[in-house]
Design an enzyme around this catalytic site. Sequence first.
Site, PDB file in Angstrom:
ATOM      1  N   LYS A  72       0.973  -1.321   0.081  1.00  0.00           N
ATOM      2  CA  LYS A  72      -0.070  -0.022  -0.162  1.00  0.00           C
ATOM      3  C   LYS A  72       0.875   1.149   0.144  1.00  0.00           C
ATOM      4  O   LYS A  72       2.151   1.246   0.434  1.00  0.00           O
ATOM      5  CB  LYS A  72      -0.933   0.066   1.344  1.00  0.00           C
ATOM      6  CG  LYS A  72      -1.751  -1.187   1.233  1.00  0.00           C
ATOM      7  CD  LYS A  72      -2.691  -1.182   2.405  1.00  0.00           C
ATOM      8  CE  LYS A  72      -3.736  -2.354   2.334  1.00  0.00           C
ATOM      9  NZ  LYS A  72      -4.998  -2.048   3.487  1.00  0.00           N
ATOM     10  N   TYR A  93     -12.331  -2.504  -3.660  1.00  0.00           N
ATOM     11  CA  TYR A  93     -12.714  -2.684  -2.169  1.00  0.00           C
ATOM     12  C   TYR A  93     -14.446  -2.668  -2.251  1.00  0.00           C
ATOM     13  O   TYR A  93     -15.216  -2.233  -1.156  1.00  0.00           O
ATOM     14  CB  TYR A  93     -12.250  -1.583  -1.628  1.00  0.00           C
ATOM     15  CG  TYR A  93     -11.009  -1.756  -0.779  1.00  0.00           C
ATOM     16  CD1 TYR A  93     -10.642  -3.028  -0.086  1.00  0.00           C
ATOM     17  CD2 TYR A  93      -9.932  -0.849  -1.110  1.00  0.00           C
ATOM     18  CE1 TYR A  93      -9.520  -3.099   0.432  1.00  0.00           C
ATOM     19  CE2 TYR A  93      -8.630  -1.286  -0.770  1.00  0.00           C
ATOM     20  CZ  TYR A  93      -8.276  -2.298   0.217  1.00  0.00           C
ATOM     21  OH  TYR A  93      -6.992  -2.579   0.623  1.00  0.00           O
ATOM     22  N   ASN A 129      -1.987   0.221   6.886  1.00  0.00           N
ATOM     23  CA  ASN A 129      -1.361  -1.068   7.522  1.00  0.00           C
ATOM     24  C   ASN A 129      -0.490  -1.743   6.450  1.00  0.00           C
ATOM     25  O   ASN A 129      -0.409  -2.971   6.476  1.00  0.00           O
ATOM     26  CB  ASN A 129      -2.421  -2.202   7.886  1.00  0.00           C
ATOM     27  CG  ASN A 129      -3.545  -2.545   6.801  1.00  0.00           C
ATOM     28  OD1 ASN A 129      -3.274  -2.016   5.758  1.00  0.00           O
ATOM     29  ND2 ASN A 129      -4.512  -3.109   7.082  1.00  0.00           N
ATOM     30  N   HIS A 140      -2.088  -5.372   1.856  1.00  0.00           N
ATOM     31  CA  HIS A 140      -3.402  -6.032   1.639  1.00  0.00           C
ATOM     32  C   HIS A 140      -3.327  -7.667   1.300  1.00  0.00           C
ATOM     33  O   HIS A 140      -2.301  -7.940   0.431  1.00  0.00           O
ATOM     34  CB  HIS A 140      -4.481  -5.544   0.564  1.00  0.00           C
ATOM     35  CG  HIS A 140      -5.570  -6.175   0.372  1.00  0.00           C
ATOM     36  ND1 HIS A 140      -6.745  -6.206   0.847  1.00  0.00           N
ATOM     37  CD2 HIS A 140      -5.720  -7.063  -0.714  1.00  0.00           C
ATOM     38  CE1 HIS A 140      -7.771  -7.086   0.368  1.00  0.00           C
ATOM     39  NE2 HIS A 140      -7.023  -7.620  -0.691  1.00  0.00           N
ATOM     40  N   GLU A 173      -9.292 -11.112  -7.130  1.00  0.00           N
ATOM     41  CA  GLU A 173      -8.576  -9.925  -7.117  1.00  0.00           C
ATOM     42  C   GLU A 173      -7.341  -9.995  -7.958  1.00  0.00           C
ATOM     43  O   GLU A 173      -6.713  -9.128  -8.602  1.00  0.00           O
ATOM     44  CB  GLU A 173      -8.122  -9.646  -5.600  1.00  0.00           C
ATOM     45  CG  GLU A 173      -9.074  -9.364  -4.617  1.00  0.00           C
ATOM     46  CD  GLU A 173      -8.746  -9.303  -3.137  1.00  0.00           C
ATOM     47  OE1 GLU A 173      -7.660  -9.717  -2.666  1.00  0.00           O
ATOM     48  OE2 GLU A 173      -9.626  -8.853  -2.369  1.00  0.00           O
TER      49      GLU A 173
END
Length: 136
Positions: free
Chosen positions: A9, A49, A112, A115, A126
């Site tokens: 990310k 998402y 975070n 993913h 995905e």
Amino acid sequence: MSKTLLIIKPDATERNLIGHVINRLEKARFTVADIRMVHLTDQQARKFYAVHEGKPFLDSLVAFMTSGRVVPMLLEKDNAVEDLRALIGATNPEKAACGTIRDEIGRDIEKNSVHASDSDENAATEIGFFFGPDAI
Ligand code: CMP
């Protein structure tokens, strides 16, 4: 051999942690089968998402995921989905087990750092999103 998807990310790409994350993955015996670097649009992030539609954190998550470069990669390993979830740790870095990637480099529950797909079914969706139907 099974497949899963990991995204590095923006909070990690901006800190030059791409190589570090790949090193952690390879040490854990994942094979990087394909990799890209993308700056997601708002529309792409919302589509990726879509499962979180209606959640209070979605708008902030989309703003974060479009704030910089992300590095999606197709990973291969036996038991790939489960083993990768274990390696990255809980969504909230404060709750992630010691030594997991999110424990090590995650900043907070949103930023975070990585993913990972949470099921074989979602991994297929995905992987298709970033690498096309032939990669599934
Ligand atoms: P990820 O595994 O990519 O899945 C959804 C993302 O939403 C999650 O990691 C976090 O980056 C972000 N997020 C922000 N707040 C929350 C929350 N309260 N619960 C779950 N995910 C959250």
